[in-house]
Write a protein that holds these residues in place. Structure first.
Motif, PDB file in Angstrom:
ATOM      1  N   SER A 113     -85.814  44.811  65.201  1.00 54.52           N
ATOM      2  CA  SER A 113     -84.368  44.993  65.295  1.00 54.52           C
ATOM      3  C   SER A 113     -83.589  43.936  64.538  1.00 54.52           C
ATOM      4  O   SER A 113     -82.445  44.152  64.168  1.00 54.52           O
ATOM      5  CB  SER A 113     -83.929  45.018  66.761  1.00 54.52           C
ATOM      6  N   GLY A 117     -81.574  46.160  62.626  1.00 57.32           N
ATOM      7  CA  GLY A 117     -80.535  46.274  63.651  1.00 57.32           C
ATOM      8  C   GLY A 117     -79.337  45.375  63.431  1.00 57.32           C
ATOM      9  O   GLY A 117     -78.199  45.782  63.650  1.00 57.32           O
ATOM     10  N   ALA A 121     -75.668  46.816  63.116  1.00 62.33           N
ATOM     11  CA  ALA A 121     -74.796  46.529  64.260  1.00 62.33           C
ATOM     12  C   ALA A 121     -73.553  45.773  63.820  1.00 62.33           C
ATOM     13  O   ALA A 121     -72.457  46.031  64.314  1.00 62.33           O
ATOM     14  CB  ALA A 121     -75.558  45.733  65.315  1.00 62.33           C
ATOM     15  N   TYR A 125     -70.301  47.789  64.660  1.00 63.52           N
ATOM     16  CA  TYR A 125     -69.677  47.406  65.931  1.00 63.52           C
ATOM     17  C   TYR A 125     -69.172  45.967  65.995  1.00 63.52           C
ATOM     18  O   TYR A 125     -68.563  45.573  66.974  1.00 63.52           O
ATOM     19  CB  TYR A 125     -70.661  47.631  67.080  1.00 63.52           C
ATOM     20  N   ALA A 129     -72.042  43.266  69.029  1.00 65.57           N
ATOM     21  CA  ALA A 129     -73.268  44.056  68.955  1.00 65.57           C
ATOM     22  C   ALA A 129     -74.405  43.232  68.362  1.00 65.57           C
ATOM     23  O   ALA A 129     -75.563  43.385  68.777  1.00 65.57           O
ATOM     24  CB  ALA A 129     -73.033  45.309  68.123  1.00 65.57           C
ATOM     25  N   VAL A 133     -78.137  42.609  70.037  1.00 66.88           N
ATOM     26  CA  VAL A 133     -79.393  42.844  69.338  1.00 66.88           C
ATOM     27  C   VAL A 133     -80.250  41.589  69.366  1.00 66.88           C
ATOM     28  O   VAL A 133     -81.452  41.637  69.603  1.00 66.88           O
ATOM     29  CB  VAL A 133     -79.134  43.330  67.895  1.00 66.88           C
TER      30      VAL A 133
END
Length: 138
Positions: A113, A117, A121, A125, A129, A133
């Motif tokens: 992630s 991620g 993210a 966001y 976020a 993560v």
């Protein structure tokens, strides 16, 4: 929430370099550009230096006093459930083994992630976020 056209450009900016490097790595393996020793050296470098520093960069930016403890509790509970199910599978199923249990646990709970991620993210966001993560990775 749908991705707007303006955000699509940001998502592509965050993911295309990552996938470009993955495609180059795949192509170098298929076309035999590097020898097996070269691949081993690159893997050792990434495993020993790049990933720890990359993880440290993100983890050092998270404020532990603003953790989302409900999220952390849910993450711990889900990992414990996976661990219990895999232990039961290794003990009671004829084809179960601890080697495959360890591999399955790693695949199901230790995602990459941080690599994919975090950029997504952050684009979609914002910083909150990214913190979530990174908390899942800790």
């Amino acid at each position: 929430m749908m991705i707007r056209w303006g955000n699509l450009n940001k998502v592509l900016e965050a993911t295309v370099p990552l996938y470009f490097v993955l495609i180059l790595g795949y192509a170098s393996g298929k076309c035999k550009i590097f020898s097996i020793q070269d691949h081993d050296a690159i893997d050792k470098f990434v495993r020993s230096f790049t990933l720890p520093f990359f993880s440290f960069q993100f983890i050092s930016q998270v404020d532990p006093f603003h953790f989302n403890y409900r999220f952390l509790a849910a993450d711990v509970i889900s990992k414990l459930l996976i661990l219990i199910l895999l232990a039961l599978w290794a003990n009671y199923c004829p084809k179960g083994s601890y080697d495959w249990s360890i591999t399955s646990f790693s695949l199901s709970s230790l995602t990459n992630s941080l690599v994919i991620g975090v950029p997504l993210a952050k684009v979609l966001y914002g910083q909150m976020a990214v913190d979530i993560v990174v908390q899942a990775r800790i």
